[in-house]
Design an enzyme around this catalytic site. Structure first.
Site, PDB file in Angstrom:
ATOM      1  N   SER A  36       0.808  -1.219   0.000  1.00  0.00           N
ATOM      2  CA  SER A  36       0.000   0.000   0.000  1.00  0.00           C
ATOM      3  C   SER A  36       0.840   1.267   0.000  1.00  0.00           C
ATOM      4  CB  SER A  36      -0.929   0.004   1.214  1.00  0.00           C
ATOM      5  OG  SER A  36      -0.185  -0.145   2.418  1.00  0.00           O
ATOM      6  N   GLY A  73      -1.895  -4.497   1.172  1.00  0.00           N
ATOM      7  CA  GLY A  73      -2.012  -5.718   1.948  1.00  0.00           C
ATOM      8  C   GLY A  73      -1.026  -6.799   1.596  1.00  0.00           C
ATOM      9  N   ASN A 104       3.838  -5.531   5.790  1.00  0.00           N
ATOM     10  CA  ASN A 104       2.667  -6.317   6.190  1.00  0.00           C
ATOM     11  C   ASN A 104       3.066  -7.616   6.878  1.00  0.00           C
ATOM     12  OD1 ASN A 104       0.418  -4.641   5.296  1.00  0.00           O
ATOM     13  ND2 ASN A 104       1.206  -5.009   3.238  1.00  0.00           N
ATOM     14  N   ASP A 185      -5.646   6.524   9.756  1.00  0.00           N
ATOM     15  CA  ASP A 185      -5.508   5.118  10.150  1.00  0.00           C
ATOM     16  C   ASP A 185      -4.258   4.847  10.971  1.00  0.00           C
ATOM     17  OD1 ASP A 185      -3.448   5.192   8.269  1.00  0.00           O
ATOM     18  OD2 ASP A 185      -4.435   3.841   6.844  1.00  0.00           O
ATOM     19  N   HIS A 188      -0.612   4.856   7.146  1.00  0.00           N
ATOM     20  CA  HIS A 188      -0.194   5.265   5.812  1.00  0.00           C
ATOM     21  C   HIS A 188       0.122   6.759   5.749  1.00  0.00           C
ATOM     22  CE1 HIS A 188      -2.538   1.555   5.171  1.00  0.00           C
ATOM     23  NE2 HIS A 188      -1.593   1.313   4.281  1.00  0.00           N
TER      24      HIS A 188
END
Length: 217
Positions: A36, A73, A104, A185, A188
């Protein structure tokens, strides 16, 4: 390696982005293979990593095209699973692959040795194809414990040394821990955060491209 069914329409969309999202040039082709962070999660396309990197390279006098190979992801294993067909989706063999994977794996608490094995397989395949690489490192979250952090943080410089590839130690350098540069979040980068990343990583990308330019071969 066959295309994983898991991606479905998303894989087709990534291929379209690779081919049409940025205007091609006669200059170097850079492929950002990642998750991402390279895909530009949560941002308009023009504010994402690959678009900002392409613009920064051109400001630096490098007429490069940066293709977006990020899938949100993805672990290192999933990046490996789509490596070959991702390369086939490019208009030609890239002059540089920026490998940005492993974050991840860390967030899921996967064994660092597993991450290293999958990244090693990616580097093996790119070496077999004689494609230059800039490997970007990641650092483990403090809540994962001292032993995990030591093992995870060490895998990137060890792989860069083993494969003799370009190395950028920490993709999130200048952004980690700065809430004003991170989306709601908490994971990011926002557009300002991406700009900070670009400002720091661009010299390393320019160096890697120039080290493998035709004049240097």
């Amino acid at each position: 390696m066959s295309r994983p069914i898991r991606y479905g329409w998303r894989a087709a969309l990534v291929h379209l982005l690779l081919l049409f999202a940025t205007p091609a040039s006669a200059g170097p082709l850079v492929w950002a293979l990642g998750d991402s962070l390279t895909e530009g999660y949560g941002l308009p396309p023009q504010q994402g990593f690959t678009v900002q990197l392409q613009a920064a390279l051109r400001r630096a006098g490098v007429d490069a095209t940066v293709a977006n190979g990020g899938v949100s992801g993805d672990t290192a294993r999933q990046g490996l699973a789509r490596l070959r067909w991702g390369l086939r989706g490019l208009p030609r063999s890239p002059d540089l692959v920026l490998v940005e994977l492993g974050a991840n794996d860390m967030l899921r608490g996967l064994p660092p040795e597993q991450t290293a094995k999958n990244l090693s397989a990616i580097l093996d395949e790119l070496a077999r194809r004689h494609i230059p690489v800039l490997l970007t490192g990641m650092r483990a979250s403090p809540n994962l414990g001292t032993d995990y952090r030591r093992r995870f943080d060490a895998l990137y410089p060890a792989l860069a040394k083993q494969y003799r590839v370009g190395f950028y130690p920490f993709f999130y350098d200048g952004v980690a821990g700065r809430r004003e540069l991170i989306q709601a979040d908490g994971l990011h980068p926002n557009a300002r955060g991406v700009a900070v990343i670009i400002g720091r990583i661009t010299p390393a990308v320019v160096k890697a491209l120039r080290a493998h330019s035709p004049e240097k071969r």
